[in-house]
Design an enzyme around this catalytic site. Structure first.
Site, PDB file in Angstrom:
ATOM      1  N   TYR A   6      17.561  45.021  50.744  1.00  0.00           N
ATOM      2  CA  TYR A   6      16.062  44.641  51.048  1.00  0.00           C
ATOM      3  C   TYR A   6      15.586  45.139  52.105  1.00  0.00           C
ATOM      4  O   TYR A   6      15.900  44.852  53.411  1.00  0.00           O
ATOM      5  CB  TYR A   6      15.885  43.229  50.657  1.00  0.00           C
ATOM      6  CG  TYR A   6      15.211  42.736  49.334  1.00  0.00           C
ATOM      7  CD1 TYR A   6      14.013  43.431  48.901  1.00  0.00           C
ATOM      8  CD2 TYR A   6      15.994  41.825  48.257  1.00  0.00           C
ATOM      9  CE1 TYR A   6      13.379  43.130  47.865  1.00  0.00           C
ATOM     10  CE2 TYR A   6      15.231  42.117  47.421  1.00  0.00           C
ATOM     11  CZ  TYR A   6      14.111  42.402  46.982  1.00  0.00           C
ATOM     12  OH  TYR A   6      13.418  42.006  45.599  1.00  0.00           O
ATOM     13  N   GLU A  11      11.554  45.239  52.970  1.00  0.00           N
ATOM     14  CA  GLU A  11      10.200  45.001  52.771  1.00  0.00           C
ATOM     15  C   GLU A  11       9.666  45.246  54.092  1.00  0.00           C
ATOM     16  O   GLU A  11      10.154  44.519  54.989  1.00  0.00           O
ATOM     17  CB  GLU A  11       9.658  43.687  52.191  1.00  0.00           C
ATOM     18  CG  GLU A  11       9.736  43.626  50.550  1.00  0.00           C
ATOM     19  CD  GLU A  11       9.388  42.162  49.946  1.00  0.00           C
ATOM     20  OE1 GLU A  11       8.530  41.659  50.763  1.00  0.00           O
ATOM     21  OE2 GLU A  11      10.083  41.869  49.093  1.00  0.00           O
ATOM     22  N   ASP A  52      -4.428  63.688  43.615  1.00  0.00           N
ATOM     23  CA  ASP A  52      -3.247  63.436  42.920  1.00  0.00           C
ATOM     24  C   ASP A  52      -2.643  64.562  42.601  1.00  0.00           C
ATOM     25  O   ASP A  52      -2.690  65.301  41.659  1.00  0.00           O
ATOM     26  CB  ASP A  52      -3.411  62.300  41.605  1.00  0.00           C
ATOM     27  CG  ASP A  52      -1.884  62.145  41.002  1.00  0.00           C
ATOM     28  OD1 ASP A  52      -1.041  62.642  41.326  1.00  0.00           O
ATOM     29  OD2 ASP A  52      -2.073  61.187  40.090  1.00  0.00           O
ATOM     30  N   THR A  59       4.153  62.629  43.035  1.00  0.00           N
ATOM     31  CA  THR A  59       5.533  62.302  42.682  1.00  0.00           C
ATOM     32  C   THR A  59       6.248  63.034  43.489  1.00  0.00           C
ATOM     33  O   THR A  59       5.741  64.296  43.940  1.00  0.00           O
ATOM     34  CB  THR A  59       5.750  62.614  41.276  1.00  0.00           C
ATOM     35  OG1 THR A  59       5.673  64.055  41.074  1.00  0.00           O
ATOM     36  CG2 THR A  59       5.006  61.884  40.172  1.00  0.00           C
ATOM     37  N   LYS A 118       8.953  66.444  40.259  1.00  0.00           N
ATOM     38  CA  LYS A 118       8.250  67.490  39.606  1.00  0.00           C
ATOM     39  C   LYS A 118       8.449  68.628  40.308  1.00  0.00           C
ATOM     40  O   LYS A 118       9.723  68.989  40.572  1.00  0.00           O
ATOM     41  CB  LYS A 118       6.877  67.041  39.109  1.00  0.00           C
ATOM     42  CG  LYS A 118       6.652  65.785  38.303  1.00  0.00           C
ATOM     43  CD  LYS A 118       5.295  65.376  37.908  1.00  0.00           C
ATOM     44  CE  LYS A 118       5.198  64.253  37.234  1.00  0.00           C
ATOM     45  NZ  LYS A 118       3.947  63.828  36.828  1.00  0.00           N
ATOM     46  N   ARG A 121      13.469  60.880  41.792  1.00  0.00           N
ATOM     47  CA  ARG A 121      12.495  60.482  40.867  1.00  0.00           C
ATOM     48  C   ARG A 121      11.937  59.368  41.808  1.00  0.00           C
ATOM     49  O   ARG A 121      12.246  58.429  42.322  1.00  0.00           O
ATOM     50  CB  ARG A 121      13.030  59.701  39.551  1.00  0.00           C
ATOM     51  CG  ARG A 121      12.078  59.295  38.831  1.00  0.00           C
ATOM     52  CD  ARG A 121      12.744  59.197  37.349  1.00  0.00           C
ATOM     53  NE  ARG A 121      13.145  60.472  37.019  1.00  0.00           N
ATOM     54  CZ  ARG A 121      11.951  61.136  36.499  1.00  0.00           C
ATOM     55  NH1 ARG A 121      11.022  60.793  35.983  1.00  0.00           N
ATOM     56  NH2 ARG A 121      12.410  62.396  36.112  1.00  0.00           N
TER      57      ARG A 121
HETATM   58  C1  LIG Z   1       3.179  62.573  36.486  1.00  0.00           C
HETATM   59  C2  LIG Z   1       2.189  62.202  36.820  1.00  0.00           C
HETATM   60  C3  LIG Z   1       1.808  60.751  37.706  1.00  0.00           C
HETATM   61  C4  LIG Z   1       2.969  59.653  37.087  1.00  0.00           C
HETATM   62  O1  LIG Z   1       4.304  59.862  37.564  1.00  0.00           O
HETATM   63  P1  LIG Z   1       5.303  58.582  37.360  1.00  0.00           P
HETATM   64  O2  LIG Z   1       6.140  58.968  38.702  1.00  0.00           O
HETATM   65  O3  LIG Z   1       5.664  59.276  35.922  1.00  0.00           O
HETATM   66  O4  LIG Z   1       4.607  57.456  37.438  1.00  0.00           O
HETATM   67  C5  LIG Z   1       0.790  60.421  37.928  1.00  0.00           C
HETATM   68  N1  LIG Z   1      -0.327  61.524  38.254  1.00  0.00           N
HETATM   69  C6  LIG Z   1      -0.163  62.639  37.842  1.00  0.00           C
HETATM   70  C7  LIG Z   1      -1.246  63.645  37.933  1.00  0.00           C
HETATM   71  C8  LIG Z   1       0.950  63.039  36.991  1.00  0.00           C
HETATM   72  O5  LIG Z   1       1.025  64.304  36.595  1.00  0.00           O
END
Ligand SMILES: *Cc1c(COP(=O)(O)O)cnc(C)c1O
Length: 479
Positions: free
Chosen positions: A65, A67, A242, A271, A274, A280
């Site tokens: 843990y 935090e 994002d 993320t 990707k 992940r």
């Molecule tokens: C994939 C994605 C997310 C979410 O990601 P997770 O790891 O699945 O929660 C958020 N914003 C955008 C633009 C994405 O492509």
């Protein structure tokens, strides 16, 4: 055949240890590798992390843990977690040229929640505390607290519409962000499919959002973040990007200048799994003035950090700082463009007519299909994609009219532009030989389709053949 390399030994030993407890889990892990090796994966949001990244996740860091933040924990004994969290943050700051990095978010959605609450705390809560001469929320009177909660729940966000490629977490009703914010969206120009910055500016002027969000999961073009920042500034909005999908292209310096979000945005979320090719997880980068609020992500909206994943983030970010990652990022885009050109040459219709990032959207209505029919027909033929809305989609968000394809995963395997042309041929073959199906009562179906199994079989074999020269995890031999 057994091979003596470290990766094979590590994964084989791990499976042996798991097998002794629950053999079915060990079997599923082994089968997953076999399945991934065989599939021609064009899912734009997926990739293959390195063995070092994967192995960094499977250990006793999971037991801790932690935090709080580096050096300021609510638990004792976090010195080693501090080491990996600090390393991951340092690699992230260096890689992206960001003043501050917060590497605790468990996913992209979590990173967005951290960012939203940091902005609300900075723009709404902090001024209210100051006005009430309170140091923190517990010092507010009941009346002031009630007023602040109403104000927090009554803010505006302007983001990209879902069918133009935006993400559910950018203020859409089925997601918590749509319940937190009064949302309005900007779309794309119906003629070109491109973002119309004048329209975004107009929407911002009318709506006066607290937050302007840019970023997408299904838009095949670059976004000019300098212009978006100017729009945000013109209405006093906080500019958030994002970059979940295209972080790898930012890291690999394919997106620079106006197209690099980091110098232009107040706050950037992503993320890590990707195009960035890490474990992940999620991450937030921000300007110094938001850093303290961002660091409150846990326990504000996040559960305890995942130290094993932060260790893997540090490994993956170190990999992304190597010169060969820039080459990888260039190849992702070259491959996407070759795939797009291959499809166009064979008569397919693409949203915006092509791509300048890692993904493309095929409008499958020109093949007489819905996205759902096309997705299944391709899957039957060994090609893994996902259906996706197109702008002003006539088939709605469930059946859709598009197929989204992306190249980060196949590029990791080593496929190049010649293989992308062959992939385009396989996709076109399947789509042009698939027809819409009918329901039992003879009415047209948006889900059923007709595809000669011999065609599906032949394409599956061709897809498998295409992959034989590009083994996945070639250093891992489980036999
Ligand atoms: C994939 C994605 C997310 C979410 O990601 P997770 O790891 O699945 O929660 C958020 N914003 C955008 C633009 C994405 O492509």
């Amino acid at each position: 055949m057994s091979s003596p390399n470290a990766e094979s030994t590590a994964f084989r030993s791990a499976l042996e240890v798991i097998r002794a407890v629950e053999p079915r889990v060990a079997d599923a892990i082994g089968t997953e590798l076999a399945d991934q090796r065989e599939s021609l994966k064009l899912i734009a949001s997926e990739n293959y992390a390195s063995p070092a990244t994967l192995l960094a996740m499977g250990n006793w860091f999971s037991d801790k843990y932690a935090e709080g933040t580096v050096g300021r924990r609510f638990y004792a004994g976090c010195q080693n977690v501090d080491t990996v969290e600090a390393l991951a943050a340092e690699h992230a700051r260096e890689l992206f040229g960001a003043p501050h990095a917060y590497v605790q978010p468990h996913s992209g959605i979590d990173a967005n929640l951290v960012a939203f609450w940091a902005i609300l705390a900075d723009r709404v809560e902090a001024p209210a505390l100051k006005k009430a001469q309170a140091r923190q929320v517990n010092d507010l009177t009941e009346a002031d607290w009630f007023a602040l909660r109403r104000e927090l729940g009554n803010q505006r966000m302007l983001g990209m519409s879902l069918d133009a490629g935006g993400h559910l977490t950018h203020g859409f009703r089925p997601n918590i962000s749509g319940k937190m914010f009064d949302q309005r969206s900007y779309g794309t120009d119906p003629a070109t499919g491109l973002i119309d910055y004048d329209k975004v500016a107009e929407a911002a002027r009318e709506f006066k959002p607290l937050i302007l969000v840019a970023g997408y999961s299904a838009y095949p073009r670059k976004v000019n973040f300098r212009i978006m920042r100017e729009i945000a500034d013109s209405v006093g909005a906080t500019f958030m990007v994002d970059m979940a999908h295209f972080a790898g292209l930012v890291a690999g310096k394919v997106f620079t200048g106006d197209f690099d979000p980091v110098p232009h945005a107040h706050i950037v979320t992503t993320t890590t799994h990707k195009s960035l090719r890490g474990p992940r997880g999620g991450m937030v980068l921000c300007q110094p003035e938001l850093a303290d609020q961002v660091d409150r992500g846990c326990p504000m909206v996040l559960g305890g950090p995942l130290p094993h994943v932060m260790a893997a983030k540090a490994v993956a970010l170190a990999e992304a700082r190597r010169p060969d990652f820039a080459d990888y990022a260039q190849r992702i885009v070259a491959n996407a463009q070759a795939l797009a050109e291959g499809l166009l040459r064979r008569g397919a219709t693409l949203v915006t007519g092509g791509t300048d990032n890692h993904l493309a959207i095929i409008d499958v209505t020109s093949y007489g299909l819905t996205g759902r029919q096309a997705e299944q027909a391709l899957l039957d033929s060994g090609i893994v994609t996902n259906r996706n809305s197109v702008p002003q989609d006539p088939n709605g968000a469930w059946y859709t009219s598009g197929i989204r394809i992306g190249t980060p995963a196949l590029t990791t395997r080593g496929l190049g532009t010649a293989e992308m042309d062959q992939t385009a041929e396989l996709i076109h073959t399947v789509l042009s030989q698939t027809g819409p199906g009918a329901n039992a009562d003879g009415t047209p179906s948006k889900a059923k389709y007709v595809l000669d199994p011999a065609v599906a079989d032949k394409v599956s074999r061709q897809a498998a053949e295409l992959l034989t020269g590009f083994p996945l995890y070639p250093m891992v031999d489980l036999t």
